[in-house]
Write a protein that holds these residues in place. Structure first.
Motif, mmCIF file in Angstrom:
data_model
loop_
_atom_site.group_PDB
_atom_site.id
_atom_site.type_symbol
_atom_site.label_atom_id
_atom_site.label_comp_id
_atom_site.label_asym_id
_atom_site.label_seq_id
_atom_site.Cartn_x
_atom_site.Cartn_y
_atom_site.Cartn_z
ATOM 1 N N ALA A 191 53.052 23.526 56.348
ATOM 2 C CA ALA A 191 51.698 24.022 56.602
ATOM 3 C C ALA A 191 51.084 24.602 55.331
ATOM 4 O O ALA A 191 51.794 25.001 54.398
ATOM 5 N N HIS A 192 49.756 24.660 55.299
ATOM 6 C CA HIS A 192 49.048 25.213 54.136
ATOM 7 C C HIS A 192 49.211 26.722 54.043
ATOM 8 O O HIS A 192 49.495 27.274 52.981
ATOM 9 N N ASP A 193 49.029 27.440 55.164
ATOM 10 C CA ASP A 193 49.072 28.899 55.146
ATOM 11 C C ASP A 193 50.515 29.394 55.258
ATOM 12 O O ASP A 193 51.254 28.988 56.160
ATOM 13 N N PRO A 194 50.920 30.288 54.363
ATOM 14 C CA PRO A 194 52.292 30.790 54.398
ATOM 15 C C PRO A 194 52.510 31.744 55.570
ATOM 16 O O PRO A 194 51.579 32.438 55.996
ATOM 17 N N PRO A 195 53.732 31.824 56.092
ATOM 18 C CA PRO A 195 54.030 32.804 57.139
ATOM 19 C C PRO A 195 54.020 34.212 56.555
ATOM 20 O O PRO A 195 54.009 34.396 55.325
ATOM 21 N N GLU A 196 54.058 35.210 57.423
ATOM 22 C CA GLU A 196 53.926 36.602 56.982
ATOM 23 C C GLU A 196 55.030 36.992 55.997
ATOM 24 O O GLU A 196 54.768 37.684 55.002
ATOM 25 N N TRP A 197 56.277 36.570 56.260
ATOM 26 C CA TRP A 197 57.353 36.962 55.365
ATOM 27 C C TRP A 197 57.136 36.425 53.951
ATOM 28 O O TRP A 197 57.428 37.110 52.952
ATOM 29 N N MET A 198 56.599 35.204 53.863
ATOM 30 C CA MET A 198 56.374 34.588 52.561
ATOM 31 C C MET A 198 55.237 35.293 51.825
ATOM 32 O O MET A 198 55.313 35.539 50.615
ATOM 33 N N ARG A 199 54.190 35.612 52.563
ATOM 34 C CA ARG A 199 53.071 36.333 51.951
ATOM 35 C C ARG A 199 53.528 37.693 51.410
ATOM 36 O O ARG A 199 53.196 38.065 50.282
ATOM 37 N N GLU A 200 54.290 38.432 52.213
ATOM 38 C CA GLU A 200 54.770 39.741 51.776
ATOM 39 C C GLU A 200 55.685 39.616 50.561
ATOM 40 O O GLU A 200 55.639 40.456 49.658
#
Length: 298
Positions: A191-200
């Motif tokens: 997917a284009h948008d990263p999951p929360e863990w990846m963003r953090e």
């Protein structure tokens, strides 16, 4: 010289090895401050305590036009960062609400009016300030397997802070604990948008916009795909979204990277050691070291 100084000096030396002649005063000062806090936490805690001696609220009525007062005064506040950030946030929100009643006034004037609103609310509540949204800070602390907290942590957007100061801030506050992030985790997704863990993980890793000399906090940035993301449904490869292909860019510099105008476009890549190398539209080259600063490799 304290016992931690040799270690601190070695830390700074290692960070600037091979590029000392290109490191400016600002970058060097930031490195020295980080080293001082890391290797002499007791002194950093003493400095935090000493800084409290400067806390004060002063009101000055001296005028600047012919020595006249003209109904304008100056207030200077020096104090606890969390308290002042909370006050600043409250002033901004009230100033926004005042726009409907005062559409002709600029934001700066409405921010001053907001102070009167705060005073009126406090009086109406028996000198108790009206409830507001609490100050939000992102604090990074390290704990041992036994549960002991390291003496020094980091507050996003601010810098090193002793655990004693953090504990003082958190007393009586609502705290959200985020599970420990594995900095080496790199499993990709399609997917284009990263999951929360990846963003953090990316926010904690890079701390700020990674464009040269930009210090906008990563939490207020876009997460950019360093290698342009192509929808797998339209021929793009799988697994393009992963920490190694993501970096925080503020909206302005995100546009500078994604523009199709070759006279304005900047290009960059992330190195294995976490530094970012940038090439500008005139082929100028700069290196960004997250949390430290920008230098020229030439």
């Amino acid at each position: 010289m304290d016992q931690g100084s040799p270690d601190a000096a070695a830390y700074v030396d290692a960070e600037i090895a091979g590029r000392a002649h290109r490191v400016g005063a600002v970058v060097l000062a930031r490195l020295v401050e980080n080293a001082r806090a890391r290797y002499d936490t007791d002194a950093h805690e003493e400095a935090e305590e000493a800084a409290r001696e400067s806390w004060d609220v002063t009101l000055t009525h001296a005028g600047v036009r012919d020595g006249r007062w003209l109904g304008t005064s100056w207030m200077q506040i020096t104090g606890d960062t969390a308290t002042l950030a909370d006050l600043n946030d409250l002033v901004g929100r009230i100033a926004h609400d005042l726009l409907a009643a005062h559409p002709d006034l600029p934001l700066a004037r409405r921010r001053v009016l907001a102070l009167q609103v705060i005073v009126d609310r406090a009086r109406a509540h028996g000198d108790t300030p009206a409830p507001g949204r609490p100050y939000k800070a992102y604090v990074h602390l390290t704990a041992t397997p036994e549960g002991h907290i390291a003496p020094l942590g980091r507050v996003e957007d601010l810098g090193p802070a002793t655990s004693a100061l953090v504990r003082e801030w958190l007393t009586g506050s609502r705290v959200t604990v985020t599970p420990v992030l594995d900095p080496d985790r790199g499993d990709p997704i399609d997917a284009h948008d990263p999951p929360e863990w990846m963003r953090e993980l990316v926010i904690a890793r890079d701390q700020h916009c990674v464009f040269p000399d930009c210090r906008r906090p990563a939490r207020r940035c876009d997460l950019d795909h360093i290698s342009t993301w192509i929808d797998p449904a339209h021929g793009g490869p799988p697994g393009q979204t992963h920490p190694g292909n993501l970096a925080p860019l503020c909206r302005r510099h995100h546009r500078a990277k994604t523009t199709t105008d070759p006279t304005k476009q900047w290009r960059y890549r992330r190195m294995d050691h976490g530094h970012y190398t940038w090439t500008g539209p005139q082929d100028q080259r700069l290196v960004v070291v997250p949390g430290i600063g920008t230098y020229s490799p030439l």
